[in-house]
Scaffold this active site. Structure first.
Site, mmCIF file in Angstrom:
data_model
loop_
_atom_site.group_PDB
_atom_site.id
_atom_site.type_symbol
_atom_site.label_atom_id
_atom_site.label_comp_id
_atom_site.label_asym_id
_atom_site.label_seq_id
_atom_site.Cartn_x
_atom_site.Cartn_y
_atom_site.Cartn_z
ATOM 1 C CG ASP A 263 -2.179 0.826 0.984
ATOM 2 O OD1 ASP A 263 -2.188 1.640 0.036
ATOM 3 O OD2 ASP A 263 -3.137 0.677 1.747
ATOM 4 C CD1 TRP A 264 0.720 5.576 -3.674
ATOM 5 C CD2 TRP A 264 0.234 3.407 -3.701
ATOM 6 N NE1 TRP A 264 0.704 5.160 -4.994
ATOM 7 C CE2 TRP A 264 0.414 3.829 -5.037
ATOM 8 C CE3 TRP A 264 -0.070 2.067 -3.475
ATOM 9 C CZ2 TRP A 264 0.294 2.983 -6.127
ATOM 10 C CZ3 TRP A 264 -0.191 1.211 -4.567
ATOM 11 C CH2 TRP A 264 -0.008 1.669 -5.870
#
Length: 749
Positions: A263-264
């Site tokens: 995930d970012w």
């Protein structure tokens, strides 16, 4: 003849020469794994490292020297996110990056219809392909553990079987277009508050029975090409590089052959990223929404630090080649797949799909005295009340925010549907979120209203006195601390004094219809005073049309709740046991990336949703699986293909379903299994099968649902595997978890 033979030999030689000249990695006649071997052998160390991390906010590099294009991802899961600048979160300012906004995944789950999930995935894949996207970051299948969860609207409810059944066709539809799904957020990301710092403590049994099945189905049945790691921690390791969840379970036990994407901003440590299963790193030093460090890509944990570690001898290339092999496999499935079909953007078929999914997902929760559908012959004046009747909902909510080509608002849809013969009036009723902006996309709406609560309520009551129907469209929105990423709701009650408004209108009219727009349940202390209650979710571009379809009867509601609608917050196990949001503690583990983390223990174990309320004999406001229709159905004559079952057998249950009313409609037959006697504590019953069937008035059909021994099994923590026990079981059939009308016992031998 001689000339012909000579010509054929010449052609064959030319073909052979051409094949010899084509490198194996480009030879489409060869197996993908053989092509990967060849490509891997040709890549330099720098090229290998370069494909493991982002080069912009949403893209990662290909291998230009070898002809591999860049890989472009984009947020979903309800539509293709508008493009942002290369290294900024602000919009790129394009005019061709709008989309169809499909209903949120809670609505898809409420359809209880795998066919709708397939249409959803394929339609989204067509839009993504047209926009040049190779991977959509979705769908989400985290379990609905608390109704305060800010991101619940992006997920598929509380039940692992329901989520598992619907995620598979979604993936298949999306990937049929050559666009990779990236199923998220793996795993245990069940609330948003402090999500980067929350360490989940959960039993192995609850992990495997409740929180992992949908991901397992996505991998083993849906064959997803990518999985996104979650922000939170499990066993004190971040889930974007977690030895247990990624290496052991995902890649080991489940044999996942795809790519694990962070995930970012979910990656925190080079050593763990290398050794613990991460393949593709995105968004480091950014919160994934707005904040970020500029042009930091070479400094990512899997970038320069990885190269230096290999060059210094700290790391071998064993893990590197395994990661690159997975990325190359993704390339061959997407960017290097020359058989990908053409995409379509904002097509009529996509709008029709969005409307059909919404129509099937909207849930009629209550309909006393058959107030609905609106009697178009008798109604002369309809009053619509509420900010959500005029507020765009496609903008906001975090990374799933969209730039929809169009969004039909509820008030607009009702006015169009009711026509010129019925006067449709409007009263604001309450003022909630008036911002209308997310990452540079604006609604263009001016919702500012400085009137007081008293004035707004008084206006609505005054207009209601002369209305034949009053339709209040309220609920939540996608502002911070509502249904929105990065935070959870602060309260279970409706915001913006809506309870006051509802109570006042209930005293004024007998024909009050409350339409709740949300991805979560809310407290309804006024439930017994409001004759009709409809749950309409966030349903995207066709919201107004779909709501109007349902309220007027043009569409017969067939949605069923994908979660338990608690009467009070403490009726939910996570809150009754005081386990949410957890307890803070200090940590000196540098790989965590923070000096404090919060331990959140899932003390309720496997007892999530209806499993909890049934164990504790708690009556919810509306039960899991509940949903009414404008017609009526009968379920009868339950029979099974056998009375005994071995572990290698399958057992089929057949039930007769009849439409006993006067309108065409759909009923969802739900099969729950009860273990009569077990050596471990088990739920009262668990969903193990369902089927939706459409019937004309008076029509009857037989519905078959088949189970195998997996429907009878539990996760044995002592052996670390699934186990079924000989003995008696009961099949329970009904149209909601609290409306079981048929039973049949059988024995596992």
């Amino acid at each position: 003849m001689k000339h012909f033979i000579t010509s054929c030999m010449f052609v064959m030689c030319a073909m052979t020469t051409s094949a010899q000249q084509t490198p194996a990695y480009l030879n489409e006649s060869l197996p993908i794994e053989q092509r990967i071997d060849d490509a891997l052998a040709r890549m330099t160390l720098q090229e290998k490292i370069r494909v493991l991390h982002a080069q912009s906010k949403f893209s990662s590099a290909g291998v230009p020297r070898l002809g591999f294009p860049d890989l472009w991802t984009d947020d979903g899961p309800h539509g293709v996110r508008p493009d942002v600048l290369w290294d900024e979160w602000e919009q790129a300012g394009q005019t061709n990056d709008s989309c169809v906004a499909f209903p949120a995944l809670t609505c898809l789950a409420a359809t209880w219809n795998p066919d709708m999930a397939l249409v959803y995935g394929k339609s989204l894949g067509e839009e993504a392909l047209y926009r040049g996207k190779d991977m959509i970051l979705g769908p989400g299948v985290n379990i609905y553990r608390t109704p305060l969860g800010g991101r619940n609207f992006e997920y598929m409810g509380e039940d692992p079987f329901l989520a598992s059944t619907l995620v598979v066709p979604y993936i298949q539809g999306l990937q049929s277009m050559g666009v990779s799904a990236c199923v998220k957020h793996y795993c245990l990301n069940n609330n948003e508050e402090y999500r980067h710092q929350t360490n989940i403590i959960v039993s192995d049994r609850a992990l495997h029975e409740i929180y992992l099945p949908a991901f397992k189905a996505a991998v083993q049945q849906g064959k997803t090409w990518a999985i996104m790691g979650a922000y939170n921690l499990y066993k004190n390791e971040h889930n974007c590089h977690n030895q247990y969840t990624l290496n052991k379970i995902l890649k080991g036990d489940w044999q996942f052959d795809g790519v694990v994407v962070s995930d970012w901003g979910g990656c925190h440590d080079t050593d763990q990223a290398i050794k613990n299963g991460l393949d593709l790193e995105f968004g480091s030093w950014t919160n994934g929404l707005s904040q970020g460090t500029s042009n930091a890509y070479d400094n990512y944990f899997l970038a320069s630090p990885y190269i230096k570690g290999i060059q210094s001898g700290k790391y071998t290339t064993k893990e590197l080649d395994e990661k690159v092999r997975r990325v190359l496999r993704l390339f061959y499935r997407t960017t290097m797949n020359r058989q990908r079909p053409h995409g379509f953007l904002c097509s009529d078929a996509h709008y029709e799909a969005a409307r059909q999914i919404a129509n099937e997902g909207i849930v009629l929760l209550q309909n006393k005295h058959n107030v609905l559908p609106i009697d178009l012959k008798k109604a002369k004046r309809v009053l619509v009340v509420g900010e959500n009747a005029i507020k765009m909902m496609t903008v906001g909510g975090g990374s799933s925010s969209l730039k929809a080509q169009r969004e039909i608002l509820p008030l607009e849809g009702l006015r169009k549907k009711l026509g010129d013969n019925i006067k449709v009036d409007y009263a604001r009723g309450y003022v909630g979120d008036i911002t209308g902006e997310c990452n540079g996309v604006t609604t263009g709406q001016n919702l500012k209203d400085n009137r007081t609560e008293d004035v707004l309520i008084a206006e609505a009551v005054a207009k209601a006195k002369t209305a034949d129907y009053v339709i209040l469209i309220g609920g939540l929105n996608k502002a911070d601390y509502q249904d929105c990423e990065d935070h959870d709701r602060k309260q279970y009650e409706l915001p913006y004094a809506q309870n006051r408004l509802i109570e006042a209108l209930a005293k004024t009219t007998k024909n009050l219809v409350y339409v709740n727009v949300s991805g979560n349940a809310v407290a309804m202390p006024w439930k017994d005073k409001v004759p009709a209650i409809v749950q309409s979710w966030f349903i995207g571009s066709e919201a107004g049309n779909a709501i109007a379809d349902i309220l007027t009867g043009d569409a017969n509601p067939s949605g069923k709740l994908p979660f338990t609608w608690y009467a009070r917050l403490n009726d939910c196990g996570a809150h009754a046991l005081g386990t949410y949001p957890g307890t803070w503690r200090n940590t000196d583990d540098k790989a965590v990336g923070f000096d404090k983390i919060i331990d959140e223990e899932y003390k309720e174990g496997i007892y999530v949703g209806y499993r909890w309320t049934e164990k504790k004999n708690i009556k919810p406001t509306f039960a899991f699986g509940h949903g009414l229709s404008y017609t009526t159905f009968s379920l009868s004559n339950l029979r099974s293909s056998a009375k005994d079952m071995s572990r290698n057998d399958k057992l089929t249950f057949t039930v007769s379903v009849k439409n006993t009313g006067s309108k065409r409609g759909a009923e969802t037959v739900q099969l729950y299994i009860k273990d009569i006697k077990s050596t471990v504590d088990r739920p009262v019953k668990e969903l193990k099968g369902f089927k939706k069937v459409w019937l004309e008035p008076g029509e009857q059909k037989d519905v078959e649902i088949t189970i195998d021994q997996s429907a009878l099994s539990f996760y044995d923590e002592t052996e670390g595997s699934w186990k079924s026990e000989n003995g008696e079981f009961e099949a329970l059939v009904g149209n909601a978890s609290d409306n079981i009308t048929l039973k049949s016992r059988f024995t596992l031998k």
